[in-house]
Design a protein around this motif. Structure first.
Motif, PDB file in Angstrom:
ATOM      1  N   LEU A   1     -15.311  26.526 -31.487  1.00 20.26           N
ATOM      2  CA  LEU A   1     -13.907  26.290 -31.127  1.00 20.26           C
ATOM      3  C   LEU A   1     -13.757  26.163 -29.617  1.00 20.26           C
ATOM      4  O   LEU A   1     -14.313  26.956 -28.875  1.00 20.26           O
ATOM      5  CB  LEU A   1     -13.038  27.459 -31.605  1.00 20.26           C
ATOM      6  CG  LEU A   1     -12.527  27.425 -33.039  1.00 20.26           C
ATOM      7  CD1 LEU A   1     -11.543  28.549 -33.249  1.00 20.26           C
ATOM      8  CD2 LEU A   1     -11.895  26.095 -33.381  1.00 20.26           C
ATOM      9  N   PRO A   2     -12.986  25.175 -29.149  1.00 23.41           N
ATOM     10  CA  PRO A   2     -12.783  25.077 -27.707  1.00 23.41           C
ATOM     11  C   PRO A   2     -11.921  26.221 -27.175  1.00 23.41           C
ATOM     12  O   PRO A   2     -11.075  26.754 -27.892  1.00 23.41           O
ATOM     13  CB  PRO A   2     -12.076  23.735 -27.530  1.00 23.41           C
ATOM     14  CG  PRO A   2     -11.556  23.382 -28.868  1.00 23.41           C
ATOM     15  CD  PRO A   2     -12.371  24.094 -29.889  1.00 23.41           C
ATOM     16  N   THR A   3     -12.154  26.566 -25.916  1.00 19.89           N
ATOM     17  CA  THR A   3     -11.499  27.729 -25.316  1.00 19.89           C
ATOM     18  C   THR A   3      -9.975  27.658 -25.398  1.00 19.89           C
ATOM     19  O   THR A   3      -9.316  28.635 -25.753  1.00 19.89           O
ATOM     20  CB  THR A   3     -11.910  27.838 -23.840  1.00 19.89           C
ATOM     21  OG1 THR A   3     -13.313  27.713 -23.769  1.00 19.89           O
ATOM     22  CG2 THR A   3     -11.488  29.150 -23.261  1.00 19.89           C
ATOM     23  N   PHE A   4      -9.426  26.485 -25.080  1.00 18.97           N
ATOM     24  CA  PHE A   4      -7.962  26.429 -25.026  1.00 18.97           C
ATOM     25  C   PHE A   4      -7.353  26.671 -26.400  1.00 18.97           C
ATOM     26  O   PHE A   4      -6.304  27.276 -26.539  1.00 18.97           O
ATOM     27  CB  PHE A   4      -7.493  25.087 -24.425  1.00 18.97           C
ATOM     28  CG  PHE A   4      -7.732  23.890 -25.301  1.00 18.97           C
ATOM     29  CD1 PHE A   4      -6.778  23.513 -26.239  1.00 18.97           C
ATOM     30  CD2 PHE A   4      -8.895  23.147 -25.184  1.00 18.97           C
ATOM     31  CE1 PHE A   4      -6.995  22.404 -27.038  1.00 18.97           C
ATOM     32  CE2 PHE A   4      -9.118  22.054 -25.985  1.00 18.97           C
ATOM     33  CZ  PHE A   4      -8.164  21.675 -26.916  1.00 18.97           C
ATOM     34  N   LEU A   5      -8.069  26.227 -27.445  1.00 25.08           N
ATOM     35  CA  LEU A   5      -7.548  26.419 -28.796  1.00 25.08           C
ATOM     36  C   LEU A   5      -7.548  27.901 -29.163  1.00 25.08           C
ATOM     37  O   LEU A   5      -6.577  28.424 -29.718  1.00 25.08           O
ATOM     38  CB  LEU A   5      -8.416  25.632 -29.785  1.00 25.08           C
ATOM     39  CG  LEU A   5      -7.817  25.496 -31.175  1.00 25.08           C
ATOM     40  CD1 LEU A   5      -6.505  24.737 -31.106  1.00 25.08           C
ATOM     41  CD2 LEU A   5      -8.787  24.797 -32.106  1.00 25.08           C
ATOM     42  N   ILE A   6      -8.629  28.598 -28.800  1.00 23.62           N
ATOM     43  CA  ILE A   6      -8.686  30.041 -29.067  1.00 23.62           C
ATOM     44  C   ILE A   6      -7.557  30.739 -28.330  1.00 23.62           C
ATOM     45  O   ILE A   6      -6.862  31.598 -28.883  1.00 23.62           O
ATOM     46  CB  ILE A   6     -10.057  30.603 -28.614  1.00 23.62           C
ATOM     47  CG1 ILE A   6     -11.156  30.039 -29.507  1.00 23.62           C
ATOM     48  CG2 ILE A   6     -10.059  32.123 -28.676  1.00 23.62           C
ATOM     49  CD1 ILE A   6     -12.545  30.301 -29.002  1.00 23.62           C
ATOM     50  N   GLY A   7      -7.348  30.346 -27.075  1.00 20.52           N
ATOM     51  CA  GLY A   7      -6.270  30.939 -26.289  1.00 20.52           C
ATOM     52  C   GLY A   7      -4.921  30.731 -26.955  1.00 20.52           C
ATOM     53  O   GLY A   7      -4.130  31.672 -27.109  1.00 20.52           O
ATOM     54  N   ILE A   8      -4.681  29.509 -27.382  1.00 19.76           N
ATOM     55  CA  ILE A   8      -3.386  29.206 -28.003  1.00 19.76           C
ATOM     56  C   ILE A   8      -3.224  29.971 -29.312  1.00 19.76           C
ATOM     57  O   ILE A   8      -2.162  30.527 -29.603  1.00 19.76           O
ATOM     58  CB  ILE A   8      -3.255  27.681 -28.210  1.00 19.76           C
ATOM     59  CG1 ILE A   8      -3.119  27.018 -26.834  1.00 19.76           C
ATOM     60  CG2 ILE A   8      -2.058  27.347 -29.080  1.00 19.76           C
ATOM     61  CD1 ILE A   8      -3.236  25.520 -26.868  1.00 19.76           C
ATOM     62  N   LEU A   9      -4.316  30.043 -30.085  1.00 21.09           N
ATOM     63  CA  LEU A   9      -4.270  30.803 -31.341  1.00 21.09           C
ATOM     64  C   LEU A   9      -3.939  32.271 -31.074  1.00 21.09           C
ATOM     65  O   LEU A   9      -3.083  32.865 -31.744  1.00 21.09           O
ATOM     66  CB  LEU A   9      -5.619  30.720 -32.053  1.00 21.09           C
ATOM     67  CG  LEU A   9      -5.863  29.502 -32.931  1.00 21.09           C
ATOM     68  CD1 LEU A   9      -7.289  29.512 -33.456  1.00 21.09           C
ATOM     69  CD2 LEU A   9      -4.875  29.497 -34.093  1.00 21.09           C
ATOM     70  N   LEU A  10      -4.619  32.849 -30.090  1.00 23.99           N
ATOM     71  CA  LEU A  10      -4.382  34.260 -29.773  1.00 23.99           C
ATOM     72  C   LEU A  10      -2.944  34.468 -29.321  1.00 23.99           C
ATOM     73  O   LEU A  10      -2.294  35.445 -29.707  1.00 23.99           O
ATOM     74  CB  LEU A  10      -5.356  34.730 -28.688  1.00 23.99           C
ATOM     75  CG  LEU A  10      -6.805  34.939 -29.127  1.00 23.99           C
ATOM     76  CD1 LEU A  10      -7.672  35.310 -27.941  1.00 23.99           C
ATOM     77  CD2 LEU A  10      -6.893  36.024 -30.197  1.00 23.99           C
ATOM     78  N   ILE A  11      -2.452  33.556 -28.496  1.00 24.07           N
ATOM     79  CA  ILE A  11      -1.059  33.662 -28.040  1.00 24.07           C
ATOM     80  C   ILE A  11      -0.126  33.608 -29.242  1.00 24.07           C
ATOM     81  O   ILE A  11       0.798  34.410 -29.383  1.00 24.07           O
ATOM     82  CB  ILE A  11      -0.728  32.531 -27.044  1.00 24.07           C
ATOM     83  CG1 ILE A  11      -1.451  32.786 -25.727  1.00 24.07           C
ATOM     84  CG2 ILE A  11       0.776  32.429 -26.821  1.00 24.07           C
ATOM     85  CD1 ILE A  11      -1.218  31.717 -24.688  1.00 24.07           C
ATOM     86  N   TYR A  12      -0.411  32.670 -30.151  1.00 24.14           N
ATOM     87  CA  TYR A  12       0.451  32.515 -31.316  1.00 24.14           C
ATOM     88  C   TYR A  12       0.491  33.806 -32.137  1.00 24.14           C
ATOM     89  O   TYR A  12       1.553  34.292 -32.503  1.00 24.14           O
ATOM     90  CB  TYR A  12      -0.039  31.344 -32.175  1.00 24.14           C
ATOM     91  CG  TYR A  12       0.779  31.180 -33.436  1.00 24.14           C
ATOM     92  CD1 TYR A  12       2.076  30.658 -33.389  1.00 24.14           C
ATOM     93  CD2 TYR A  12       0.269  31.575 -34.665  1.00 24.14           C
ATOM     94  CE1 TYR A  12       2.836  30.527 -34.523  1.00 24.14           C
ATOM     95  CE2 TYR A  12       1.027  31.452 -35.814  1.00 24.14           C
ATOM     96  CZ  TYR A  12       2.311  30.925 -35.749  1.00 24.14           C
ATOM     97  OH  TYR A  12       3.068  30.814 -36.876  1.00 24.14           O
ATOM     98  N   VAL A  13      -0.702  34.383 -32.370  1.00 23.76           N
ATOM     99  CA  VAL A  13      -0.749  35.570 -33.232  1.00 23.76           C
ATOM    100  C   VAL A  13      -0.187  36.801 -32.516  1.00 23.76           C
ATOM    101  O   VAL A  13       0.733  37.456 -32.998  1.00 23.76           O
ATOM    102  CB  VAL A  13      -2.201  35.840 -33.702  1.00 23.76           C
ATOM    103  CG1 VAL A  13      -2.273  37.156 -34.470  1.00 23.76           C
ATOM    104  CG2 VAL A  13      -2.687  34.690 -34.564  1.00 23.76           C
ATOM    105  N   PHE A  14      -0.727  37.107 -31.320  1.00 24.53           N
ATOM    106  CA  PHE A  14      -0.400  38.402 -30.704  1.00 24.53           C
ATOM    107  C   PHE A  14       0.832  38.373 -29.813  1.00 24.53           C
ATOM    108  O   PHE A  14       1.483  39.383 -29.622  1.00 24.53           O
ATOM    109  CB  PHE A  14      -1.607  38.913 -29.902  1.00 24.53           C
ATOM    110  CG  PHE A  14      -2.764  39.277 -30.781  1.00 24.53           C
ATOM    111  CD1 PHE A  14      -2.765  40.485 -31.469  1.00 24.53           C
ATOM    112  CD2 PHE A  14      -3.828  38.406 -30.950  1.00 24.53           C
ATOM    113  CE1 PHE A  14      -3.817  40.817 -32.290  1.00 24.53           C
ATOM    114  CE2 PHE A  14      -4.876  38.738 -31.783  1.00 24.53           C
ATOM    115  CZ  PHE A  14      -4.880  39.935 -32.457  1.00 24.53           C
TER     116      PHE A  14
END
Lengths: 325, 326
Positions: A141-154
């Motif tokens: 997974l690309p970094t920005f996607l992980i970041g966005i996912l984490l922001i969305y969840v937490f």
């Protein structure tokens, strides 16, 4: 040992001079900075005056000497765009990036090494298989996607962690730290995970394959035959033997983490050097870019030096060859 | 007579593979008396090392003990759990491996490894354990042990490292040492030193040795008794002198006549035709019969039982029939 260190430091200085040469030359050829700084109505005379003021008309060697001499004293000139001292600007933002990188590296090691040991020892357990699958996700997974996912969840769904900024920071001398306040620590969590996830999975896979290798060796068999406890065999004898490659990779990765924190900083609006660098690229702000390059080069050199010293601490065989050379 | 130190009864070791279940060790039985040196000889793949690994509980999966019993000092040990077995390992049964160059952890000082082993098994503090480590190194013939104890394994030669390995094996005064080809990786000139060192140390302490090797010369000099393994079975077992002078099993005689002799003037060595069968193609009956010059009727049909032949015991139909064990 002392000779070894002196030799390594000498090598490091040569590397830094080469980096300086590259960053100097690179940015001499990206276009005329004067065009970027002035308006359309500026007269040629004013332009010429600015050139003289910036020293752009001096011979290249003189300019290079000025650059190196300045860099050696942490003086990288004045930003074309912001008209401020570059060293000061970077100095203000470096703590944010360095703290973020350090935390993500610590996260990567604290989680990656135990997971690697576990998956190496219990190859067939379902948890190992889960970790391995999970690590594939982390690697792909690309970094920005992980970041966005984490922001969305937490940050959005559960609203437990902030999605941007450093939180409250405390000034300790010239260093502004977010490690001393609750909100600063909370703000570090998501960006650190985002930045460190790739490193974590890399370390995990590396430790795992090294563990598999080491567990097959005779000295592990012999350690078992001596009746040593499982803990002593696995952690005292096996893990220590996996550390040399792990230190290498972790060290080099720490350098890249600092250099490539840019994306994570953008996603989390982290006020670090990465954001500053992006802005300076847009504005062709050469002093900042050159200083950034120098700083990253310097960090890599320092990290490599530390890695070399750690080798010596871990593996006695390197000690001998290091001294014999 | 008192009970033997180690009794192995019908030990079976199997390797489940995708194609078939391979029997690497097939119903091996032998005893080792306290203080005795038992040589175990056989070709590669005869099951020597596996038997040793099974005794100390270090069979590498997927290999597993599929049958039989291992009884050590009156206690059955093949079914002990990991922790109970670990307390036995090093303390009462020690093992020495083939390659001293790789048996020691390169990252720890020799002394650290010795002290670690000593303290695992004996209630000694750091100073006492270190003193004991120095005494052990001295005993195995390491010169200047007081300084050498702080050396790393790579600072020792192969022979010296095997001495350290022996010191490690002896650290807790075990009752039995399994020496798995302890000299194979060493210089010929050093081999004899190491073997006599091992023999003398064990003799002084009354430690029994299971000496796994394919070097008949080593066996002849060292062992009290010899077990000859062939294709995972005991072909013959008996006193070393008996075995060398009057081998009973045709395989043993083959082995003996393939040793070059100083006295005879023969130009060529006698060799046993063929090679040991692969695990997935062990012939029916006596597994040696395709290579045996004396094979007859029953050999192709049924495995021969191990029967008394003079002082020795052999698994061969030449003798089984005479004793009426058909």
């Amino acid at each position: 040992m002392l000779a070894f260190m002196i030799r390594r430091i000498f090598q490091s200085i040569i590397v830094m001079i080469v980096v300086a040469l590259i960053s100097f030359l690179l940015f001499r050829f990206v276009g005329d900075p004067v065009n970027q700084m002035v308006g359309i109505e500026t007269t040629p005379e004013q332009r010429e005056a600015l050139r003289v003021q910036l020293g752009l008309n001096d011979p290249v060697l003189t300019q290079f000497w000025r650059f190196i001499w300045g860099a050696a004293q942490f003086d990288f000139g004045i930003s074309y765009q912001f008209k401020q001292s570059v060293a000061e600007m970077i100095g203000k933002r470096a703590p944010a990036t360095l703290e973020l990188s350090l935390m993500s590296a610590i996260f990567a090691m604290l989680v990656g090494i135990p997971m690697g040991v576990y998956t190496g020892l219990k190859r067939d357990s379902w948890l190992s298989k889960f970790f391995l699958t999970f690590s594939l996700v982390g690697i792909s997974l690309p970094t920005f996607l992980i970041g966005i996912l984490l922001i969305y969840v937490f940050a959005v769904q559960f609203q437990v962690l902030p999605s941007f900024g450093r939180g409250e920071v405390v000034q300790v001398g010239f260093w502004s730290t977010g490690l001393l306040t609750a909100s600063g620590l909370k703000a570090l969590i998501l960006p650190s995970i985002t930045l460190g996830l790739f490193q974590m999975t890399l370390i995990m896979r590396l430790v795992r394959s090294e563990m598999l290798e080491v567990m097959r060796t005779d000295y592990i068999k012999f350690a078992r035959a001596r009746g040593l406890s499982r803990k002593a065999v696995n952690f005292g004898h096996a893990l220590k033997n996996t550390l040399v490659p792990v230190i290498t990779i972790t060290g080099l990765q720490l350098g890249s983490v600092i250099a490539f924190a840019i994306i994570t900083e953008t996603v989390f609006s982290w006020p670090g050097m990465g954001l500053l660098f992006l802005q300076s690229v847009q504005n062709v702000d050469i002093p900042i870019m050159a200083a950034y390059l120098m700083l990253i080069g310097f960090l890599f050199v320092v990290i490599n030096l530390i890695v070399d010293l750690l080798y010596v601490a871990v593996d006695p065989r390197i000690r001998v060859t290091g001294l014999a050379q | 007579m008192s009970q033997p130190l180690l009794q192995i009864r019908d030990l079976v070791i199997e390797f489940p593979t995708r194609r078939a279940l391979l029997r690497a060790v097939d119903q091996i039985s032998f005893d080792i008396e306290a203080g005795e040196v038992l040589g175990v000889v056989g070709e590669s793949g005869a099951g020597k090392s596996l038997t040793g690994a099974a005794i100390i509980g270090l069979l590498e999966p997927p290999g597993r003990i599929a049958g039989g019993e291992i009884i050590f000092a009156g206690q059955r040990i093949d079914n002990l759990d990991h922790d109970q077995m670990r307390k036995l390992r090093g303390k009462r049964i020690a093992m020495i491996f083939q390659d001293p160059l790789t048996s020691l952890n390169p990252l720890y000082r020799v002394g650290e490894q010795l002290v670690e082993t000593i303290q695992t098994h004996l209630p000694l503090n750091n100073t006492e354990a270190r003193e004991r480590a120095i005494a052990l190194l001295d005993e195995v013939g390491i010169p200047a042990p007081v300084t050498r104890i702080d050396g790393y394994p790579h600072q020792f030669s192969g022979g010296m490292r095997q001495r350290v390995v022996i010191a490690l094996a002896l650290a807790a005064e075990p009752d039995l040492i399994i020496a798995d080809e302890p000299t194979t990786a060493l210089d010929v000139s050093v081999q004899a030193q190491i073997i006599s060192l091992l023999k003398n140390l064990c003799k002084n302490r009354g430690t029994a040795v299971m000496l796994i090797t394919h070097d008949m010369g080593v066996i002849a000099e060292t062992a009290d008794r010899v077990a000859v393994l062939y294709a995972g079975q005991v072909a013959e077992i008996g006193k070393t002198q008996d075995l060398i002078k009057s081998p009973k099993h045709p395989y043993t005689s083959g082995l003996m006549s393939s040793i070059p002799s100083m006295e005879s003037d023969e130009d060529r060595l006698i060799q046993i035709p063929g090679s040991m069968p692969r695990l997935n193609a062990i012939p029916q009956g006596c597994s040696f019969h395709p290579r045996c010059s004396k094979a007859f009727g029953p050999c192709t049909e049924k495995r021969a039982p191990l029967v008394d032949v003079g002082e020795s015991r052999a698994a061969c139909w030449l003798y089984a029939a005479e004793n009426g064990n058909g």
